[in-house]
Structure formats: structure tokens, C-alpha cells
Design an enzyme around this catalytic site. Structure first.
Site, mmCIF file in Angstrom:
data_model
loop_
_atom_site.group_PDB
_atom_site.id
_atom_site.type_symbol
_atom_site.label_atom_id
_atom_site.label_comp_id
_atom_site.label_asym_id
_atom_site.label_seq_id
_atom_site.Cartn_x
_atom_site.Cartn_y
_atom_site.Cartn_z
ATOM 1 N N ASP A 150 94.733 33.951 162.327
ATOM 2 C CA ASP A 150 93.662 33.496 162.986
ATOM 3 C C ASP A 150 92.485 33.256 161.846
ATOM 4 O O ASP A 150 91.418 33.608 161.927
ATOM 5 C CB ASP A 150 92.961 34.315 164.178
ATOM 6 C CG ASP A 150 93.775 34.662 165.241
ATOM 7 O OD1 ASP A 150 93.582 33.800 166.380
ATOM 8 O OD2 ASP A 150 94.798 35.016 165.173
ATOM 9 N N TYR A 180 91.705 26.147 162.949
ATOM 10 C CA TYR A 180 90.686 25.927 163.946
ATOM 11 C C TYR A 180 89.889 24.510 163.875
ATOM 12 O O TYR A 180 88.703 24.476 164.062
ATOM 13 C CB TYR A 180 89.551 26.942 163.905
ATOM 14 C CG TYR A 180 90.245 28.380 164.385
ATOM 15 C CD1 TYR A 180 89.521 28.715 165.793
ATOM 16 C CD2 TYR A 180 90.887 28.978 163.574
ATOM 17 C CE1 TYR A 180 89.876 30.080 166.083
ATOM 18 C CE2 TYR A 180 91.372 30.350 163.937
ATOM 19 C CZ TYR A 180 90.844 30.666 165.384
ATOM 20 O OH TYR A 180 91.313 31.713 165.755
ATOM 21 N N ASN A 210 97.223 28.985 169.684
ATOM 22 C CA ASN A 210 96.788 28.144 170.832
ATOM 23 C C ASN A 210 96.054 26.939 170.172
ATOM 24 O O ASN A 210 95.756 25.906 170.601
ATOM 25 C CB ASN A 210 95.973 28.794 171.911
ATOM 26 C CG ASN A 210 94.910 29.794 171.115
ATOM 27 O OD1 ASN A 210 95.199 30.556 170.299
ATOM 28 N ND2 ASN A 210 93.604 29.284 171.702
ATOM 29 N N HIS A 299 102.131 34.722 168.538
ATOM 30 C CA HIS A 299 100.629 34.717 168.521
ATOM 31 C C HIS A 299 99.867 35.438 169.368
ATOM 32 O O HIS A 299 99.180 36.367 169.263
ATOM 33 C CB HIS A 299 100.285 33.234 168.802
ATOM 34 C CG HIS A 299 98.855 32.970 168.485
ATOM 35 N ND1 HIS A 299 98.267 33.275 167.341
ATOM 36 C CD2 HIS A 299 97.768 32.519 169.564
ATOM 37 C CE1 HIS A 299 96.880 32.936 167.507
ATOM 38 N NE2 HIS A 299 96.517 32.657 168.694
ATOM 39 N N HIS A 309 91.772 38.356 176.079
ATOM 40 C CA HIS A 309 93.068 37.593 176.270
ATOM 41 C C HIS A 309 93.867 38.522 176.738
ATOM 42 O O HIS A 309 95.129 38.521 176.642
ATOM 43 C CB HIS A 309 93.590 37.163 174.924
ATOM 44 C CG HIS A 309 92.791 36.320 174.126
ATOM 45 N ND1 HIS A 309 92.423 35.065 174.517
ATOM 46 C CD2 HIS A 309 92.244 36.213 172.874
ATOM 47 C CE1 HIS A 309 91.668 34.235 173.657
ATOM 48 N NE2 HIS A 309 91.462 34.956 172.798
ATOM 49 N N VAL A 337 94.162 37.826 169.316
ATOM 50 C CA VAL A 337 92.777 38.860 169.785
ATOM 51 C C VAL A 337 92.171 39.004 168.380
ATOM 52 O O VAL A 337 92.852 39.443 167.354
ATOM 53 C CB VAL A 337 93.237 40.000 170.349
ATOM 54 C CG1 VAL A 337 92.091 40.766 170.371
ATOM 55 C CG2 VAL A 337 93.872 39.752 171.823
#
Length: 436
Positions: A150, A180, A210, A299, A309, A337
């Protein structure tokens, strides 16, 4: 009366750790960075350069140019190309459209065969002004992974990248959510420029999250278009168990001593799916005498005591956990997360000495900030903290590996969690699946 014994050094160390942890103030999110193209760049200048492993002795070089340019790479073990003529490899290029955006030319060239533990110098396309270098991974243990999930592209991302770069590593693993960009395709370009100094010098092996889906009903119904075009992984490199999708694949390092499985949390994973069928064949091909370590990346975490989540990885866990358990996978890394958490060895929601260690490391620096709310701590959760940071796995030998999580504390990497792991292949009690 005699004086009581003095506390041990370990006592003082633990007291200091607890005091420091109690005093630590979790940081707020930081601004999204915008990394522009260099002022002296033109349409032929290679940008967003990154590399990834292909088989045991090849490397994929990926870069983008604004204009059409030859998909060629010159490479050599000498930095002086003029005195020692480099080798030349040729590949292909492509581009993609996303609503009103059209990407530059995305070049893909595979070079090799390459020698292990060797520095190679290379330059891309017809513009000789930018020269890069990378070091190939070793062909045997010990082996060092950096792990960061992330990432995004914020001030905290930059801090994490600086900490990763401060210590050498052989391969970086990223369990999803890269740029992102979230539909803003120019942010994919900015992310590529931000990570280029690291991603052009060591292989980055990634899986999707995602934030890579970028699917818009009717307007843009195809998912993962930018991700698949920009971050091609070696899903079809293994002739014995090739994957049919860039969203899930596997690869070996250290001469086959470590097998890494990259799974797709947002690709179909149910019974009869292509991903599950591929995983069964992939795991069946493992020889744990030759491959003492097996690592998997997803993920959405299968185990999570954070309020964020909750339950989002449960369906995939039910579909695939038994397969990983039966193959005695050693560690499962997850992102999603925005915090850190390490679990004990676990299977089917219970502590199990033959199950994988699950580690959530979705704290690379994303723009959404940290997930700081936790549920009551379950017994299987060993350590958890909502802080930005990154991890490292140092596989020392066939039986032991050192895991370290480094917190970004005021822009300095601080070791906040560390554990020695023992491979399940070396545990006699775990060599065969338990009877049901």
C-alpha cells in the site's frame, strides 16, 4: 537483609521498549507528491524505469517514452560502453487508453542470461543520456527481501522508500496497492517516476490490490488495464506451470531455495477457477527438500484484528487456505489494512504449528492514512501497531529466517517488531498433512 538482585539487561531493554511504544505518537497522513518529468527530458527520454525477474537468469526492463522509440536495451557488466561493447536485446512496446487519457509507449525488453550477484549497467531505447544499473540476486542463500505494501505516493511513501534504500536487499515484494492513482492515470506516471531510483536498481515483484482495479461500469468496464500494461510480471515464464493471468504467478529465487507465490485477491479464486487450478498445479510441483521456504502474497488479509476491512479476505481464505496449509507455506504477507500486524502460525482461525505466519504490512505510506482502530486482541495476534513502515525477510539458511518490521518514527527507521522464523520443511511434525 541482602539487597534484592538487580534487574537484568533484558528487563531494562523491555522496559525501554514499552516506554518508547507508549510515548510514540502515530503520525497523520502526508500530502500526495507529484513527481514531474525532468526539465531536460524530451519525448525519447526513458522514464519510469523498473525491473522484474524472469526465470532464473533473466530480467525484464520496463520503461515509458512519450514518443515512439526503439524497444531496445544495451547492457554490460562494464559502465564504459564505449570501451567494452554492450550486448543488445530487443523487445516490444504498447500503449493503452483510459477514457480521455492515452499512455506513452510502454516498452518491455527481457535481457539475459545474466550471472548472479553481478552489477549490470544498462540504457534504454535510443536516448543514451540516462544510464542505469542493477544487481542480480544471488543464486543461493542467504537471501534478503524488502516488503512494503500500500505504497501510494505521499511524503510517508518517500520516507519508506528512503528507509528501504538505506539497507541493501535482493528483491522487493509488494502485496498490492501501488500508485493509488484511482482513475487519475497521470498519477501512474508520477508513481513510476517516484519509485524509479529503487525499482530500476533491484527487482520489484508486485501483485494487485483494490486500487488497481479502476473499473467504471459502461464508461471503462475492463479492470486492471493500467496495472497490467505498466507492471507486467513473469506469469507465463514457467513452462511447467504457467499462469494465464498477470494477476497471479510464482517465481523462485536463491537457486530454488525460496518459492514465492503471488495471488490475486481480486481475480476469481473459487473452486474451478483458473487461479485455483493454477495454484494446485504450482503447489504440487514443489519439492520441499529442494525448496525449504515457500512464501505467499495476497492483498486483503485472511487474518485481521483491525477494525478496517473486517472479513474482506474471508471468502478467499475459505477457498484457498487449505491448499497453502497442505503445502506447508511458511509465511503469508498481506496489505490492504493500513497498519502492521503479525500473527502466530495459524490455520482455520486457530494457532497451528504447521500453519503459515500471517503478516499484514499495508503501511507503506498511502494517502488514506493509518487504520488505528483495533478490535479486542485475539490470542493468535502477536504484535500489532498502526504506523507507517516496511519489513525485511533475511532468509539465512534452509531452516531459519529473520523477520523485521521497521516503523517510520519521525522519518527514521526504528525496529519495532522482530522474530526468527523456522521453516516448516525442517519441522518433522509438519512434513505430512495431518489426517482429517
Amino acid at each position: 537483609m541482602s539487597a534484592p538482585p538487580l534487574p537484568s539487561a533484558a528487563f531494562f531493554a523491555m522496559a525501554c521498549f514499552l516506554a518508547c511504544a507508549a510515548a510514540y505518537q502515530r503520525p497523520p497522513p502526508r500530502e500526495t507528491l507529484s513527481v514531474p518529468l525532468a526539465d531536460d527530458a524530451d519525448g525519447l527520454t526513458p522514464q519510469q524505469v523498473h525491473i522484474s525477474l524472469v526465470g532464473s537468469d533473466e530480467m525484464r526492463i520496463t520503461w515509458i517514452t512519450d514518443d515512439d522509440s526503439p524497444s531496445t536495451v544495451e547492457y554490460s557488466t562494464s559502465s564504459n560502453f564505449e570501451q567494452r561493447g554492450p550486448k543488445l536485446a530487443t523487445g516490444s512496446s504498447s500503449s493503452y487508453s483510459y477514457i480521455l487519457y492515452r499512455s506513452g509507449q510502454i516498452h518491455d525488453v527481457v535481457i539475459g542470461p545474466l550471472s548472479p550477484s553481478t552489477v549490470y549497467y544498462y540504457r534504454c531505447g535510443s536516448n543514451p543520456t540516462r544510464k542505469f544499473s542493477f544487481k542480480t540476486p544471488p543464486s543461493s542463500l542467504p537471501f534478503r527481501f524488502a516488503v512494503a505494501g500500500d505504497l501510494g505516493q505521499t511524503g510517508w511513501t518517500n520516507s519508506t522508500l528512503q528507509h528501504v534504500a538505506a539497507r541493501d536487499y535482493d528483491v522487493l515484494l509488494l502485496p498490492g496497492d501501488l500508485s493509488y492513482a484511482d482513475y487519475r492515470q497521470s498519477l501512474w506516471d508520477s508513481f513510476g517516476r517516484l519509485v524509479e531510483p529503487l525499482a530500476s536498481s533491484r527487482p520489484w515483484m508486485v501483485t494487485q490490490g483494490n486500487h488497481e482495479i479502476e473499473k467504471i461500469p459502461v464508461v471503462h468496464p475492463q479492470p486492471f488495464v493500467a496495472y497490467n500494461a505498466r507492471w507486467r510480471m513473469p506469469y507465463d515464464a514457467d513452462p511447467t506451470t504457467p499462469s494465464d493471468s498477470n494477476l497471479y504467478y510464482s517465481f523462485d529465487v536463491a537457486g530454488g531455495a525460496v518459492h514465492v507465490i503471488m495471488l490475486g485477491s481480486y481475480a476469481d479464486f473459487g473452486p474451478g477457477s483458473s487461479q485455483q487450478t493454477w495454484l494446485v498445479f504450482d503447489l504440487a510441483g514443489l519439492d520441499r527438500n529442494r525448496t525449504p521456504w515457500v512464501v505467499a502474497l495476497i492483498h486483503a488479509p485472511w487474518y485481521n484484528s483491525n477494525a478496517a476491512h473486517q472479513g474482506e479476505g474471508e471468502e478467499m481464505r475459505q477457498a484457498m487456505e487449505a491448499l497453502l496449509y497442505g503445502a506447508r507455506v511458511d509465511v503469508v504477507f498481506a496489505g490492504h489494512v493500513h497498519a502492521y500486524e503479525r500473527f502466530t502460525r495459524v490455520y482455520d482461525n486457530r494457532s497451528d504449528p504447521c500453519g503459515p505466519v500471517h503478516i499484514t504490512i499495508g503501511d507503506g505510506g498511502n494517502r488514506e492514512g493509518l487504520a488505528s482502530k483495533y478490535l479486542d486482541k485475539p490470542e493468535i495476534s502477536v504484535f500489532r501497531e498502526a504506523s507507517f513502515g516496511h519489513g525485511r525477510v533475511e532468509v539465512a539458511n534452509a531452516t531459519h529466517a529473520l523477520w523485521t518490521w521497521n516503523r517510520n518514527d519521525d522519518d527514521k527507521p526504528v525496529v519495532a517488531d522482530q522474530a526468527w522464523l523456522t521453516s516448516l520443511a525442517s519441522n518433522p511434525a509438519c512434513r505430512k498433512p495431518k489426517p482429517t
